[in-house]
Design a protein around this motif. Sequence first.
Motif, PDB file in Angstrom:
ATOM      1  N   ASP A  28     -27.784  -4.056   1.510  1.00  0.00           N
ATOM      2  CA  ASP A  28     -27.223  -4.353   2.804  1.00  0.00           C
ATOM      3  C   ASP A  28     -25.984  -4.859   2.545  1.00  0.00           C
ATOM      4  N   THR A  29     -25.661  -5.205   1.232  1.00  0.00           N
ATOM      5  CA  THR A  29     -24.245  -5.762   1.010  1.00  0.00           C
ATOM      6  C   THR A  29     -22.969  -4.668   1.251  1.00  0.00           C
ATOM      7  N   LYS A  30     -22.213  -5.118   1.909  1.00  0.00           N
ATOM      8  CA  LYS A  30     -21.068  -4.099   2.333  1.00  0.00           C
ATOM      9  C   LYS A  30     -19.791  -4.249   1.201  1.00  0.00           C
ATOM     10  N   VAL A  31     -19.716  -3.100   0.505  1.00  0.00           N
ATOM     11  CA  VAL A  31     -18.515  -3.057  -0.570  1.00  0.00           C
ATOM     12  C   VAL A  31     -17.344  -2.251   0.034  1.00  0.00           C
ATOM     13  N   ILE A  32     -16.245  -2.612  -0.007  1.00  0.00           N
ATOM     14  CA  ILE A  32     -14.937  -1.835   0.493  1.00  0.00           C
ATOM     15  C   ILE A  32     -14.085  -1.961  -0.825  1.00  0.00           C
ATOM     16  N   VAL A  33     -13.448  -0.807  -1.148  1.00  0.00           N
ATOM     17  CA  VAL A  33     -12.488  -0.661  -2.267  1.00  0.00           C
ATOM     18  C   VAL A  33     -11.067  -0.177  -1.473  1.00  0.00           C
ATOM     19  N   LYS A  34     -10.041  -1.306  -1.915  1.00  0.00           N
ATOM     20  CA  LYS A  34      -8.939  -0.822  -1.265  1.00  0.00           C
ATOM     21  C   LYS A  34      -7.883  -0.381  -2.368  1.00  0.00           C
ATOM     22  N   LEU A  35      -7.325   0.857  -1.817  1.00  0.00           N
ATOM     23  CA  LEU A  35      -6.522   1.356  -3.039  1.00  0.00           C
ATOM     24  C   LEU A  35      -5.495   0.913  -3.355  1.00  0.00           C
ATOM     25  N   GLU A  36      -4.719   1.127  -4.279  1.00  0.00           N
ATOM     26  CA  GLU A  36      -3.538   0.538  -4.666  1.00  0.00           C
ATOM     27  C   GLU A  36      -2.330   1.063  -3.780  1.00  0.00           C
ATOM     28  N   ASN A  37      -1.493   0.093  -3.230  1.00  0.00           N
ATOM     29  CA  ASN A  37      -0.215   0.497  -2.624  1.00  0.00           C
ATOM     30  C   ASN A  37       1.061   0.794  -3.338  1.00  0.00           C
ATOM     31  N   THR A  38       1.994   1.468  -2.394  1.00  0.00           N
ATOM     32  CA  THR A  38       3.403   1.787  -3.182  1.00  0.00           C
ATOM     33  C   THR A  38       4.100   0.616  -3.496  1.00  0.00           C
ATOM     34  N   ARG A  39       5.171   0.346  -4.197  1.00  0.00           N
ATOM     35  CA  ARG A  39       5.955  -0.586  -4.555  1.00  0.00           C
ATOM     36  C   ARG A  39       7.300  -0.374  -4.690  1.00  0.00           C
ATOM     37  N   ASP A  40       8.195  -1.344  -4.899  1.00  0.00           N
ATOM     38  CA  ASP A  40       9.645  -1.050  -4.882  1.00  0.00           C
ATOM     39  C   ASP A  40      10.087   0.063  -5.752  1.00  0.00           C
ATOM     40  N   LYS A  41      11.225   0.677  -5.495  1.00  0.00           N
ATOM     41  CA  LYS A  41      11.654   1.803  -6.130  1.00  0.00           C
ATOM     42  C   LYS A  41      12.668   1.029  -7.162  1.00  0.00           C
ATOM     43  N   THR A  42      11.724   0.564  -8.268  1.00  0.00           N
ATOM     44  CA  THR A  42      12.266  -0.079  -9.254  1.00  0.00           C
ATOM     45  C   THR A  42      13.059   0.567 -10.107  1.00  0.00           C
ATOM     46  N   PRO A  43      13.924  -0.002 -10.586  1.00  0.00           N
ATOM     47  CA  PRO A  43      14.761   0.614 -11.805  1.00  0.00           C
ATOM     48  C   PRO A  43      13.807   0.719 -13.268  1.00  0.00           C
ATOM     49  N   ASP A  44      12.950  -0.002 -13.207  1.00  0.00           N
ATOM     50  CA  ASP A  44      12.197  -0.234 -14.439  1.00  0.00           C
ATOM     51  C   ASP A  44      10.614   0.622 -14.103  1.00  0.00           C
ATOM     52  N   VAL A  45      11.149   1.988 -13.979  1.00  0.00           N
ATOM     53  CA  VAL A  45      10.059   3.070 -13.688  1.00  0.00           C
ATOM     54  C   VAL A  45       9.265   3.174 -14.814  1.00  0.00           C
ATOM     55  N   GLU A  46       9.645   2.956 -16.028  1.00  0.00           N
ATOM     56  CA  GLU A  46       8.889   3.248 -17.359  1.00  0.00           C
ATOM     57  C   GLU A  46       7.575   2.563 -17.303  1.00  0.00           C
ATOM     58  N   ARG A  47       7.828   1.296 -16.808  1.00  0.00           N
ATOM     59  CA  ARG A  47       6.457   0.314 -16.587  1.00  0.00           C
ATOM     60  C   ARG A  47       5.796   0.708 -15.280  1.00  0.00           C
ATOM     61  N   PHE A  48       6.440   0.466 -14.202  1.00  0.00           N
ATOM     62  CA  PHE A  48       5.831   0.193 -12.903  1.00  0.00           C
ATOM     63  C   PHE A  48       6.025   1.365 -12.077  1.00  0.00           C
ATOM     64  N   SER A  49       6.444   2.761 -12.438  1.00  0.00           N
ATOM     65  CA  SER A  49       6.519   3.653 -11.347  1.00  0.00           C
ATOM     66  C   SER A  49       5.350   4.007 -10.561  1.00  0.00           C
ATOM     67  N   ASP A  50       5.573   4.260  -9.221  1.00  0.00           N
ATOM     68  CA  ASP A  50       4.564   4.579  -8.567  1.00  0.00           C
ATOM     69  C   ASP A  50       3.766   5.785  -8.943  1.00  0.00           C
ATOM     70  N   PHE A  51       4.188   6.546  -9.791  1.00  0.00           N
ATOM     71  CA  PHE A  51       3.548   7.710 -10.308  1.00  0.00           C
ATOM     72  C   PHE A  51       2.148   7.148 -11.033  1.00  0.00           C
ATOM     73  N   HIS A  52       2.539   6.153 -11.801  1.00  0.00           N
ATOM     74  CA  HIS A  52       1.495   5.386 -12.551  1.00  0.00           C
ATOM     75  C   HIS A  52       0.478   4.958 -11.459  1.00  0.00           C
ATOM     76  N   GLY A  53       0.657   4.661 -10.272  1.00  0.00           N
ATOM     77  CA  GLY A  53      -0.195   4.069  -9.420  1.00  0.00           C
ATOM     78  C   GLY A  53      -1.130   5.167  -8.618  1.00  0.00           C
ATOM     79  N   TYR A  54      -0.046   6.211  -8.163  1.00  0.00           N
ATOM     80  CA  TYR A  54      -0.739   7.378  -7.679  1.00  0.00           C
ATOM     81  C   TYR A  54      -1.860   8.159  -8.897  1.00  0.00           C
ATOM     82  N   ILE A  55      -1.481   7.896 -10.073  1.00  0.00           N
ATOM     83  CA  ILE A  55      -2.648   8.630 -10.763  1.00  0.00           C
ATOM     84  C   ILE A  55      -3.918   7.802 -11.101  1.00  0.00           C
ATOM     85  N   GLN A  56      -3.620   6.488 -10.617  1.00  0.00           N
ATOM     86  CA  GLN A  56      -5.006   5.299 -10.928  1.00  0.00           C
ATOM     87  C   GLN A  56      -5.651   5.537  -9.485  1.00  0.00           C
ATOM     88  N   ASN A  57      -4.943   5.762  -8.622  1.00  0.00           N
ATOM     89  CA  ASN A  57      -5.565   6.017  -7.140  1.00  0.00           C
ATOM     90  C   ASN A  57      -6.565   7.387  -7.049  1.00  0.00           C
TER      91      ASN A  57
END
Length: 370
Positions: free
Chosen positions: A293-322
Amino acid sequence: MLFHSSEGVSALWKARNKGYEYIRFTGTFNNVTQNVHTECGFHINTTKELCEYRDQRDGEYFFCIRPEHVPCEAFTHLMSNNRQHSQLTDLERELFRRSSIGTEIKKQFEIIHVSRCNRTTLVSNQTCKIGMKSPVPSGYFLKNEWKPSFCALSSSTGTVIQMNTCLQHKMIYLMGDSTLRQWIEYFGSIMKSLKFFDLHESGPHQSLMALDMDRNIKIQWKKHGHPFVTVSWYTVKNHAYLPREIDLVSGDEHTALVITLGQHFRPFPITVFIRRAINVRKAVQRLLIRSPDTKVIVKLENTRDKTPDVERFSDFHGYIQNLALTFIFQDMNVGIIDAWDMTTAYGAYSVHPPRDVIASQVNMFLTYVC
């Protein structure tokens, strides 16, 4: 919009999975008279003695170089910094100039023919329920409110009175990163009867607990386990991986659990994220077996800043994780909150989405729960 070229995507995928050098972790050990700092991480190239912090059941691991004359049990705090490191060549870095990220594909169209959709119903009038499948795209924003395309949000959860009624006698566990911490802060700003309890932690990543004693409401937020990437110190004395935290939830019809993973995993090989997501799935399975009866909700990852540090934090990485997360939970009786589509539709290029987006996420959660 062309966010990255195919050559850029290939370069990011190759670079991400080469190792753990993008982030440097620093741990604090207490040796009674003073605090001692040392290097920590998932993989440390050293001949020095290591403190091993393993979860044998789930195959999770983390290490610190052991300070001299200090026991491994004296590990108390952790923080991180971006390491000056790159796996990209000079030519590959040219693909990630700020002017080349998220660019509009322009073309002159002479005539646009609009065809009628073959589906008879574009938007479902059925109220959003746990277990519903979330399509792509999953909805749109209209007048700053999210409209799911596969179900309808409840109209009886928007006011403070309705929220109080919905959450009465409920225990809400929010587990993940600071995009879920925004939820408990939002609840506290709307529901004035909620009072935050002092858990005697310090810093911006301290665990949070809000109580309404009259309505018997408890809401708590706790960060997920390693990796948690931040320049601020945080305690590891009550630090645990999400599967272990989920195992501690007894669960019943008055309990709801919200999980989010993603942002802090982007600078590490995808195997770290996939292993954690699978372990979380197993923990949710155990929870639903002992308390269906427990309700479980999964919130997906959101987009973030168009950071110049794309190698670490690009939304491409987040998209693949989603993609990985939705695949891992595709056949489970959980609710999905598509924060990715929400922030994309809203144009919220921020690691911490604005209040309208948080309000829509919470409204969808309340529809699932109530």
